[in-house]
Write a protein that holds these residues in place. Structure first.
Motif, PDB file in Angstrom:
ATOM      1  N   LEU A 215       0.843  -1.190   0.000  1.00  0.00           N
ATOM      2  CA  LEU A 215       0.000   0.000   0.000  1.00  0.00           C
ATOM      3  C   LEU A 215       0.884   1.249   0.000  1.00  0.00           C
ATOM      4  O   LEU A 215       1.763   1.399   0.845  1.00  0.00           O
ATOM      5  CB  LEU A 215      -0.906  -0.003   1.231  1.00  0.00           C
ATOM      6  CG  LEU A 215      -1.766   1.242   1.466  1.00  0.00           C
ATOM      7  CD1 LEU A 215      -2.775   1.423   0.337  1.00  0.00           C
ATOM      8  CD2 LEU A 215      -2.472   1.151   2.816  1.00  0.00           C
ATOM      9  N   GLN A 216       0.649   2.139  -0.952  1.00  0.00           N
ATOM     10  CA  GLN A 216       1.454   3.354  -1.063  1.00  0.00           C
ATOM     11  C   GLN A 216       0.823   4.505  -0.266  1.00  0.00           C
ATOM     12  O   GLN A 216      -0.400   4.609  -0.168  1.00  0.00           O
ATOM     13  CB  GLN A 216       1.593   3.758  -2.528  1.00  0.00           C
ATOM     14  CG  GLN A 216       2.328   2.742  -3.393  1.00  0.00           C
ATOM     15  CD  GLN A 216       3.773   2.588  -2.989  1.00  0.00           C
ATOM     16  OE1 GLN A 216       4.605   3.444  -3.262  1.00  0.00           O
ATOM     17  NE2 GLN A 216       4.095   1.480  -2.324  1.00  0.00           N
ATOM     18  N   ASP A 217       1.680   5.358   0.277  1.00  0.00           N
ATOM     19  CA  ASP A 217       1.181   6.564   0.938  1.00  0.00           C
ATOM     20  C   ASP A 217       0.779   7.607  -0.095  1.00  0.00           C
ATOM     21  O   ASP A 217      -0.275   8.228   0.008  1.00  0.00           O
ATOM     22  CB  ASP A 217       2.264   7.143   1.855  1.00  0.00           C
ATOM     23  CG  ASP A 217       2.595   6.228   3.015  1.00  0.00           C
ATOM     24  OD1 ASP A 217       1.647   5.782   3.692  1.00  0.00           O
ATOM     25  OD2 ASP A 217       3.787   5.950   3.240  1.00  0.00           O
ATOM     26  N   THR A 219       0.817   8.287  -4.426  1.00  0.00           N
ATOM     27  CA  THR A 219       1.094   7.911  -5.811  1.00  0.00           C
ATOM     28  C   THR A 219       0.984   9.167  -6.665  1.00  0.00           C
ATOM     29  O   THR A 219      -0.067   9.821  -6.693  1.00  0.00           O
ATOM     30  CB  THR A 219       0.117   6.842  -6.319  1.00  0.00           C
ATOM     31  OG1 THR A 219       0.283   5.652  -5.538  1.00  0.00           O
ATOM     32  CG2 THR A 219       0.382   6.515  -7.779  1.00  0.00           C
ATOM     33  N   LYS A 240       5.943   6.103   1.570  1.00  0.00           N
ATOM     34  CA  LYS A 240       6.051   5.168   0.446  1.00  0.00           C
ATOM     35  C   LYS A 240       5.489   5.883  -0.784  1.00  0.00           C
ATOM     36  O   LYS A 240       4.300   6.224  -0.823  1.00  0.00           O
ATOM     37  CB  LYS A 240       5.265   3.892   0.719  1.00  0.00           C
ATOM     38  CG  LYS A 240       5.792   3.040   1.862  1.00  0.00           C
ATOM     39  CD  LYS A 240       5.023   1.723   1.928  1.00  0.00           C
ATOM     40  CE  LYS A 240       5.464   0.872   3.113  1.00  0.00           C
ATOM     41  NZ  LYS A 240       4.959   1.426   4.394  1.00  0.00           N
ATOM     42  N   VAL A 241       6.344   6.070  -1.789  1.00  0.00           N
ATOM     43  CA  VAL A 241       5.974   6.902  -2.945  1.00  0.00           C
ATOM     44  C   VAL A 241       6.192   6.143  -4.244  1.00  0.00           C
ATOM     45  O   VAL A 241       7.237   5.524  -4.457  1.00  0.00           O
ATOM     46  CB  VAL A 241       6.810   8.204  -2.983  1.00  0.00           C
ATOM     47  CG1 VAL A 241       6.339   9.106  -4.120  1.00  0.00           C
ATOM     48  CG2 VAL A 241       6.719   8.934  -1.650  1.00  0.00           C
ATOM     49  N   THR A 242       5.199   6.211  -5.124  1.00  0.00           N
ATOM     50  CA  THR A 242       5.337   5.712  -6.497  1.00  0.00           C
ATOM     51  C   THR A 242       5.049   6.860  -7.463  1.00  0.00           C
ATOM     52  O   THR A 242       4.111   7.636  -7.251  1.00  0.00           O
ATOM     53  CB  THR A 242       4.354   4.558  -6.774  1.00  0.00           C
ATOM     54  OG1 THR A 242       4.765   3.412  -6.033  1.00  0.00           O
ATOM     55  CG2 THR A 242       4.330   4.192  -8.260  1.00  0.00           C
ATOM     56  N   ILE A 312      -2.548  -0.361  -8.577  1.00  0.00           N
ATOM     57  CA  ILE A 312      -1.771   0.106  -7.435  1.00  0.00           C
ATOM     58  C   ILE A 312      -2.743   0.694  -6.421  1.00  0.00           C
ATOM     59  O   ILE A 312      -3.667   1.434  -6.784  1.00  0.00           O
ATOM     60  CB  ILE A 312      -0.733   1.168  -7.862  1.00  0.00           C
ATOM     61  CG1 ILE A 312       0.315   0.530  -8.781  1.00  0.00           C
ATOM     62  CG2 ILE A 312      -0.057   1.807  -6.659  1.00  0.00           C
ATOM     63  CD1 ILE A 312       1.282   1.516  -9.387  1.00  0.00           C
ATOM     64  N   SER A 314      -3.331   3.079  -3.065  1.00  0.00           N
ATOM     65  CA  SER A 314      -2.651   4.225  -2.473  1.00  0.00           C
ATOM     66  C   SER A 314      -3.583   5.013  -1.563  1.00  0.00           C
ATOM     67  O   SER A 314      -4.778   5.138  -1.845  1.00  0.00           O
ATOM     68  CB  SER A 314      -2.120   5.134  -3.583  1.00  0.00           C
ATOM     69  OG  SER A 314      -1.309   6.158  -3.067  1.00  0.00           O
ATOM     70  N   LYS A 315      -3.010   5.558  -0.481  1.00  0.00           N
ATOM     71  CA  LYS A 315      -3.806   6.374   0.440  1.00  0.00           C
ATOM     72  C   LYS A 315      -4.144   7.735  -0.163  1.00  0.00           C
ATOM     73  O   LYS A 315      -5.221   8.278   0.083  1.00  0.00           O
ATOM     74  CB  LYS A 315      -3.036   6.564   1.751  1.00  0.00           C
ATOM     75  CG  LYS A 315      -2.740   5.279   2.503  1.00  0.00           C
ATOM     76  CD  LYS A 315      -1.842   5.554   3.700  1.00  0.00           C
ATOM     77  CE  LYS A 315      -1.418   4.276   4.399  1.00  0.00           C
ATOM     78  NZ  LYS A 315      -0.449   4.534   5.498  1.00  0.00           N
ATOM     79  N   VAL A 317      -3.397  10.456  -3.819  1.00  0.00           N
ATOM     80  CA  VAL A 317      -2.963  10.566  -5.211  1.00  0.00           C
ATOM     81  C   VAL A 317      -2.661  12.032  -5.507  1.00  0.00           C
ATOM     82  O   VAL A 317      -3.410  12.922  -5.096  1.00  0.00           O
ATOM     83  CB  VAL A 317      -4.051  10.064  -6.181  1.00  0.00           C
ATOM     84  CG1 VAL A 317      -3.653  10.336  -7.639  1.00  0.00           C
ATOM     85  CG2 VAL A 317      -4.303   8.577  -5.983  1.00  0.00           C
TER      86      VAL A 317
END
Length: 539
Positions: A215-217, A219, A240-242, A312, A314-315, A317
């Motif tokens: 799980l991303q913080d 994105t 956590k970054v994508t 993906i 994510s929390k 965007v």
């Protein structure tokens, strides 16, 4: 041909090659043959793992100045016709390193898609050595070839194969042919090539969908100044970054002269893009390049669906997808893209040497395009719809000082005409006298501004009638947990420095949201996963 400094640099790059790379040059005579042999032998001098030979490899190689790359004696599928210097030198060096075992730049999900293609694909990429967009296409297709033995890719220097250029009526680069038919031309990204490939051979329905990422913080969608800024600011907070981008740099990569980025007196788009990428690499950021977002499912946890089929979670965007060149929307424009209608003067200008061209648009980009073209073409006529030019005074003065630049104000473009498949004239109307004039010329460069890249956001966030994402002073959109920044938004003044600042703001706003909601978001994600697991058990 190569300086000692370049050779020393190559020696360090090739120090860890795992496989032997062999240049196979087609036998025969050509006026450029000696220069190409010297060029290739210079490269072989930097490593014992790079070798060179001449061999009759027809019909796989088209000319005595064509060569392919073998890796440990096996054809890699990569070919070059011409001398890959200029912007294409990097394409050759990357091909050598990647063929020898260096990790490919393509995302793993894309690699899986390419590897599963069973259709034989033969790509030909016609390039200009002065084109800064062409290497992206060449490098992407070279990676396709390395991934799949059913694929091969040939870079062709249009300047050395004029007979083929004339035979196929090519007037713009990159021009990509697949199995002998036009596949893509003009300004095309690797992401667009991949999407076109998936139309030819769609991925299997049972291919994995969910991302392997936790799980991303945050994105970030978009790889221009706003997106890179948002990703770096988020990573600096330990999140956590994508970052997802069809190409890093965005529109900035196409800008040749940048003189208004404070503290940097002068740079170019490619140089700034390289600097942004290097800065990204300093942080633990997952970068998924050459991919686009097809849909965002809005809930407490956002589900981002990619064109590869991957999802993906994510929390938050951050949307930073920027904008693309605006089209004129007149008859003859789309029909003649690549045959006289162009959007990038740096790439396609050399095809109009000593010819008459028009530039549509009197803003900074239009006047800069006219100045660039003036040194190549016979004449440039600038068309401006308004009664005054919108460009900066210093640029206007430079244009007015050029003998081969004419400026027409208060005119409306009505049609672009073609003869025998090539642009032959432009029809415009004087908005004051209403007189309609048909002006003979050979090319039209459209520079009339940008359109937000926001179509994938329909129903997700509020946008204006122009497609701009509506944001407040904290870059918040109408959807909770979704932020937006840069040229895709309603923020005024579309400038690099403004976009960077907006990216930082969006990141900081997302961080505030996470501080207040992170625990509840984690609980929501865990609950959803538990419910999915139970559903699968029942099924």
């Amino acid at each position: 041909m190569l300086t000692q400094d370049i050779l020393d640099t190559l020696k360090s790059y090739t120090a860890n090659m795992q496989k032997t790379v062999n240049f196979v040059l087609q036998v025969g005579e050509h006026e450029k043959k000696a220069a190409l042999k010297s060029f290739l032998k210079d490269i072989t001098s930097v490593s014992e793992k790079i070798t060179f030979e001449e061999r009759d490899y027809a019909p796989h190689l088209r000319s005595p100045i064509s060569f392919l790359i073998e890796a440990d004696g096996q054809d890699s599928g990569i070919r070059f016709s011409g001398i890959p210097s200029g912007h294409e030198f990097n394409s050759l060096i990357l091909a050598i390193l990647q063929a020898s075992g260096t990790a490919l730049k393509l995302d793993k999900s894309l690699q899986n898609l390419i590897q599963n293609i069973s259709t034989p694909l033969k790509f030909e990429v016609f390039i200009s050595l002065s084109c800064h967009n062409c290497p992206d296409v060449v490098q992407a297709l070279n990676q396709f070839a390395l991934l799949n033995p059913n694929i091969n890719s040939e870079m062709i220097d249009g300047g050395l194969f004029q007979e083929v250029i004339e035979e196929r009526d090519i007037q713009g680069v990159p021009s990509v042919y697949l199995n002998g038919a036009l596949f893509a031309n003009g300004k095309v990204t690797a992401a667009e090539l991949i999407e076109k490939l998936m139309q030819i051979e769609p991925p299997a329905e049972n291919s994995p969908q969910d991302s392997q990422l936790p799980l991303q913080d945050v994105t970030v969608i978009g790889g221009g100044p706003a997106g890179v800024s948002a990703a770096i600011y988020s990573a600096r907070k330990g999140l956590k970054v994508t970052l997802i981008a069809d190409r890093l740099g965005g529109q900035v990569k196409d800008t040749m002269g940048i003189e208004n980025l404070i503290s940097v007196p002068k740079t170019t788009g490619p140089e700034l893009t390289g600097a942004m990428q290097a800065h990204l690499n300093e942080y633990d950021i997952t970068v998924k390049e050459h991919l686009r977002v097809s849909n965002i499912q809005q809930d407490d946890i956002k589900t981002i669906e990619l064109t590869s089929g991957e999802k993906i979670f994510s929390k938050t965007v951050v949307i930073a997808t920027g904008a693309k060149w605006r089209e004129l929307g007149v008859p003859g424009e789309k029909e003649n893209i690549g045959n006289g209608v162009a959007y990038c003067p740096h790439c396609d200008g050399p095809f109009f040497k000593n010819k008459d061209v028009a530039v549509i648009g009197g803003g900074n980009s239009g006047i800069e395009a006219a100045l660039d073209l003036a040194g190549i073409v016979k004449s440039v006529t600038v068309f401006e719809y308004l009664s005054e030019l919108k460009a900066d005074k210093v640029l206007v003065e430079q244009a007015e000082a050029k003998a081969n630049i004419s400026i027409l104000k208060n005119v409306a473009t009505k049609e672009i005409k073609a003869t025998n498949g090539k642009v032959s004239s432009i029809v415009y109307q004087d908005r004051q006298t209403e007189e309609v004039i048909d002006l003979a010329l050979d090319g039209v460069f459209v520079q009339i501004g940008l359109v937000p890249n926001s179509t994938f956001l329909n129903g997700v966030v509020d946008t204006t009638r122009f497609g701009e994402v509506v944001i407040n002073e904290k870059c918040e959109t109408s959807a909770k947990g979704i932020y937006a920044c840069g040229d895709v938004t309603t923020v005024p003044y579309k400038q690099i420095v403004v976009s960077m600042g907006e990216g930082a703001k969006a990141s900081l706003a997302a961080f505030e949201y996470l501080l207040a909601n992170s625990e509840s978001l984690e609980a929501s994600y865990s609950q959803n996963k538990t419910e999915e697991t139970e559903t699968k058990k029942v099924a």
